[in-house]
Design a protein around this motif. Structure first.
Motif, PDB file in Angstrom:
ATOM      1  N   GLY A   1      47.919 -27.760  39.245  1.00 45.78           N
ATOM      2  CA  GLY A   1      49.065 -28.203  40.042  1.00 45.78           C
ATOM      3  C   GLY A   1      48.757 -28.386  41.516  1.00 45.78           C
ATOM      4  O   GLY A   1      49.201 -29.341  42.143  1.00 45.78           O
ATOM      5  N   ARG A   2      47.985 -27.460  42.070  1.00 48.40           N
ATOM      6  CA  ARG A   2      47.682 -27.520  43.504  1.00 48.40           C
ATOM      7  C   ARG A   2      46.848 -28.764  43.845  1.00 48.40           C
ATOM      8  O   ARG A   2      47.132 -29.472  44.797  1.00 48.40           O
TER       9      ARG A   2
ATOM     10  N   THR B   1      61.517 -18.648  33.243  1.00 47.08           N
ATOM     11  CA  THR B   1      61.637 -19.444  34.456  1.00 47.08           C
ATOM     12  C   THR B   1      63.076 -19.316  34.939  1.00 47.08           C
ATOM     13  O   THR B   1      63.882 -18.611  34.313  1.00 47.08           O
TER      14      THR B   1
ATOM     15  N   ARG C   1      54.958 -23.273  31.175  1.00 49.31           N
ATOM     16  CA  ARG C   1      56.117 -23.497  32.061  1.00 49.31           C
ATOM     17  C   ARG C   1      55.807 -24.313  33.314  1.00 49.31           C
ATOM     18  O   ARG C   1      56.668 -25.046  33.794  1.00 49.31           O
TER      19      ARG C   1
ATOM     20  N   ARG D   1      60.881 -25.119  44.096  1.00 45.31           N
ATOM     21  CA  ARG D   1      59.505 -25.643  44.080  1.00 45.31           C
ATOM     22  C   ARG D   1      59.413 -27.132  43.802  1.00 45.31           C
ATOM     23  O   ARG D   1      58.402 -27.750  44.105  1.00 45.31           O
TER      24      ARG D   1
ATOM     25  N   ALA E   1      57.457 -36.794  41.152  1.00 41.52           N
ATOM     26  CA  ALA E   1      56.815 -35.686  40.432  1.00 41.52           C
ATOM     27  C   ALA E   1      57.302 -34.360  40.975  1.00 41.52           C
ATOM     28  O   ALA E   1      57.387 -33.370  40.252  1.00 41.52           O
ATOM     29  N   ASN E   2      57.577 -34.356  42.269  1.00 38.73           N
ATOM     30  CA  ASN E   2      58.005 -33.131  42.933  1.00 38.73           C
ATOM     31  C   ASN E   2      58.642 -33.577  44.252  1.00 38.73           C
ATOM     32  O   ASN E   2      57.997 -34.281  45.035  1.00 38.73           O
TER      33      ASN E   2
ATOM     34  N   CYS F   1      51.288 -41.763  35.761  1.00 37.58           N
ATOM     35  CA  CYS F   1      52.368 -41.923  36.759  1.00 37.58           C
ATOM     36  C   CYS F   1      52.208 -43.191  37.589  1.00 37.58           C
ATOM     37  O   CYS F   1      53.168 -43.654  38.206  1.00 37.58           O
TER      38      CYS F   1
ATOM     39  N   TRP G   1      63.787 -21.011  40.866  1.00 38.51           N
ATOM     40  CA  TRP G   1      62.363 -21.321  41.032  1.00 38.51           C
ATOM     41  C   TRP G   1      62.139 -22.829  40.931  1.00 38.51           C
ATOM     42  O   TRP G   1      61.456 -23.428  41.764  1.00 38.51           O
TER      43      TRP G   1
HETATM   44  O1  UT7 Z   1      52.564 -36.989  38.665  1.00 40.89           O
HETATM   45  C1  UT7 Z   1      51.771 -35.896  38.656  1.00 40.89           C
HETATM   46  C2  UT7 Z   1      52.517 -34.783  37.975  1.00 40.89           C
HETATM   47  N1  UT7 Z   1      52.355 -33.483  38.491  1.00 40.89           N
HETATM   48  C3  UT7 Z   1      52.522 -33.126  39.782  1.00 40.89           C
HETATM   49  O2  UT7 Z   1      52.710 -33.883  40.696  1.00 40.89           O
HETATM   50  C4  UT7 Z   1      52.492 -31.647  40.041  1.00 40.89           C
HETATM   51  C5  UT7 Z   1      52.037 -31.299  41.416  1.00 40.89           C
HETATM   52  N2  UT7 Z   1      52.108 -29.859  41.595  1.00 40.89           N
HETATM   53  C6  UT7 Z   1      53.279 -29.218  41.756  1.00 40.89           C
HETATM   54  O3  UT7 Z   1      54.325 -29.846  41.785  1.00 40.89           O
HETATM   55  C7  UT7 Z   1      53.254 -27.737  41.950  1.00 40.89           C
HETATM   56  O4  UT7 Z   1      51.920 -27.306  42.028  1.00 40.89           O
HETATM   57  C8  UT7 Z   1      54.005 -26.952  40.833  1.00 40.89           C
HETATM   58  C9  UT7 Z   1      55.492 -27.218  40.921  1.00 40.89           C
HETATM   59  C10 UT7 Z   1      53.494 -27.339  39.468  1.00 40.89           C
HETATM   60  C11 UT7 Z   1      53.790 -25.465  41.025  1.00 40.89           C
HETATM   61  O5  UT7 Z   1      54.253 -25.075  42.289  1.00 40.89           O
HETATM   62  P1  UT7 Z   1      53.393 -24.147  43.236  1.00 40.89           P
HETATM   63  O6  UT7 Z   1      54.201 -23.888  44.430  1.00 40.89           O
HETATM   64  O7  UT7 Z   1      52.042 -24.800  43.396  1.00 40.89           O
HETATM   65  O8  UT7 Z   1      53.292 -22.831  42.378  1.00 40.89           O
HETATM   66  P2  UT7 Z   1      52.000 -22.105  41.797  1.00 40.89           P
HETATM   67  O9  UT7 Z   1      51.356 -22.934  40.727  1.00 40.89           O
HETATM   68  O10 UT7 Z   1      51.157 -21.659  42.955  1.00 40.89           O
HETATM   69  O11 UT7 Z   1      52.641 -20.841  41.106  1.00 40.89           O
HETATM   70  C12 UT7 Z   1      53.306 -19.819  41.863  1.00 40.89           C
HETATM   71  C13 UT7 Z   1      53.821 -18.777  40.900  1.00 40.89           C
HETATM   72  C14 UT7 Z   1      52.776 -18.310  39.906  1.00 40.89           C
HETATM   73  O12 UT7 Z   1      52.970 -16.926  39.694  1.00 40.89           O
HETATM   74  P3  UT7 Z   1      51.992 -15.852  40.406  1.00 40.89           P
HETATM   75  O13 UT7 Z   1      50.631 -16.192  39.909  1.00 40.89           O
HETATM   76  O14 UT7 Z   1      52.160 -16.105  41.890  1.00 40.89           O
HETATM   77  O15 UT7 Z   1      52.539 -14.551  39.929  1.00 40.89           O
HETATM   78  C15 UT7 Z   1      53.129 -19.050  38.634  1.00 40.89           C
HETATM   79  O16 UT7 Z   1      52.757 -18.342  37.466  1.00 40.89           O
HETATM   80  O17 UT7 Z   1      54.887 -19.338  40.120  1.00 40.89           O
HETATM   81  C16 UT7 Z   1      54.630 -19.112  38.737  1.00 40.89           C
HETATM   82  N3  UT7 Z   1      55.209 -20.206  37.957  1.00 40.89           N
HETATM   83  C17 UT7 Z   1      56.495 -20.213  37.573  1.00 40.89           C
HETATM   84  N4  UT7 Z   1      57.478 -19.317  37.730  1.00 40.89           N
HETATM   85  C18 UT7 Z   1      58.687 -19.629  37.210  1.00 40.89           C
HETATM   86  C19 UT7 Z   1      54.621 -21.362  37.553  1.00 40.89           C
HETATM   87  N5  UT7 Z   1      55.511 -22.129  36.891  1.00 40.89           N
HETATM   88  C20 UT7 Z   1      56.677 -21.435  36.887  1.00 40.89           C
HETATM   89  C21 UT7 Z   1      57.958 -21.693  36.365  1.00 40.89           C
HETATM   90  N6  UT7 Z   1      58.921 -20.775  36.558  1.00 40.89           N
HETATM   91  N7  UT7 Z   1      58.244 -22.835  35.704  1.00 40.89           N
END
Ligand code: UT7
Length: 338
Positions: free
Chosen positions: A230-231, A32, A157, A40, A267-268, A116, A36
């Protein structure tokens, strides 16, 4: 409004363990990057406990700080409520361990498992006990240790970078109010939709497994780690936190402009920016702490309140709106005259 019994916040306290873990520290443990994570989520660092610390230890620090802030003696507390998803043990609840560490006994000690949204559920429960006149002083604590239960590898991650450890607490006391301008909890609003339960959950240990509470197969599959869509969480968080705030405003016949400060679950950062944008809330009215603590689940809102009191942002007389969304799905809101 005629004279009524309500609860009011008379003290806040918080605690984060001293060890700071930056995004660069995480990048040494998994694939990571600081870039990133910041882009994000808005998170820059979080706090992690040392191996000897338990959730009830964090809760104890926050509880003691809240008691000092309220000038209330621990012997005068009528009830303890701990909101946590990271209990010291599977049973009994963390509130029982905390009670012993505080050196008080026989008062009810209740655990709330609403993730949460835990602090809002716990505050609402305390508020009901106070409104009915059953209790005069209730200590509500949100405390979490995530760091010991995360998959600290590239596989985990997406979840691991989000969470941090910490605790926050408030003392709620009975008060007689004449008008809505008097300091009080004006209303609380609780919701859940269990159809989203497996979009953010930790499957094992669990009694639903036919092969036992926790087995080698569970551990090999990684069922002991939080799993998240996550989405789905993101989309629902924006929708439900916005609805919750609107609920609280409508119930109390106040407008967004009347609210001085918003505490959203952290959370974000993008979720909170989207909620603020959707509702038309100026960014400076939203108190964010995610950059320094990450997501501390049930501890987030009271920890934010503690910081806002300490830095002078949160002042007596302010109208404060809180909103949270999390695993369950659960969500809730509340409006407080500080
Ligand atoms: O209280 C409730 C707690 N949780 C939440 O509120 C979480 C809500 N969701 C989120 O905050 C977001 O969905 C995340 C931050 C978890 C993820 O962000 P995203 O913009 O939805 O990213 P994504 O899951 O669509 O992933 C995009 C890319 C993926 O790679 P590919 O498939 O495009 O090649 C992931 O594998 O980012 C990759 N990825 C990472 N890369 C670097 C996922 N986690 C990481 C990381 N570092 N930690």
């Amino acid at each position: 409004m005629t004279v009524a019994i309500r609860s009011r916040v008379t003290g806040v306290g918080g605690f984060v363990p001293p060890r700071i873990v930056t995004n660069d520290d995480l990048a040494e443990l998994m694939d990571t990057s600081d870039e990133w994570i910041v882009e994000r989520t808005g998170i820059r660092r979080r706090h992690w406990v040392d191996p000897e610390t338990s959730t009830s230890d964090l809760a104890l620090e926050a509880a003691n700080a809240a008691l000092i802030s309220a000038s209330v003696d621990k012997e005068d507390i009528d009830m303890l409520i701990v909101a946590t998803l990271s209990s010291d043990h599977f049973f009994p609840g963390t509130a029982c361990f905390l009670q012993t560490k505080m050196g008080i006994s026989e008062i009810p000690a209740l655990d709330i498992r609403q993730q949460c949204t835990g602090f809002i559920y716990a505050t609402s429960i305390a508020d009901q006990f106070i409104r009915t006149g059953m209790y005069q002083k209730v200590l509500v604590i949100g405390a979490e240790i995530h760091s010991k239960g995360l998959d600290i590898s590239t596989e985990g991650r997406d979840v691991t970078i989000l969470f941090g450890d910490g605790a926050g607490a408030v003392v709620l006391e009975s008060t007689e109010v004449d008008t809505a301008e008097d300091p009080q909890i004006l209303s609380t609003h609780l919701h859940a939709d269990g159809s989203g339960a497996t979009d953010l959950w930790l499957p094992s240990p669990g009694m639903a497994f036919p092969d036992g509470l926790v087995t080698h197969e569970h551990l090999d599959r990684g069922d002991q780690y939080p799993q998240m869509n996550g989405r789905a969480v993101y989309v629902n968080a924006v929708k439900r936190m916005s609805e919750g705030i609107q609920d609280a405003l409508a119930t109390n016949e106040v407008s967004l402009d009347d609210v001085d400060l918003f505490f959203f679950h952290q959370a974000n950062l993008r979720i909170n920016e989207a909620v603020a944008q959707r509702l038309g809330i100026p960014p400076e009215k939203v108190y964010n702490t995610i950059h320094k603590y990450g997501n501390t689940t049930a501890a987030t809102i009271p920890l934010g309140m503690r910081d806002a009191v300490d830095d002078g942002t949160l002042q007596p007389g302010m109208l404060v709106a809180c909103g949270a969304f999390g695993s369950g799905f659960t969500w809730g809101s509340m409006l407080i005259r500080w």
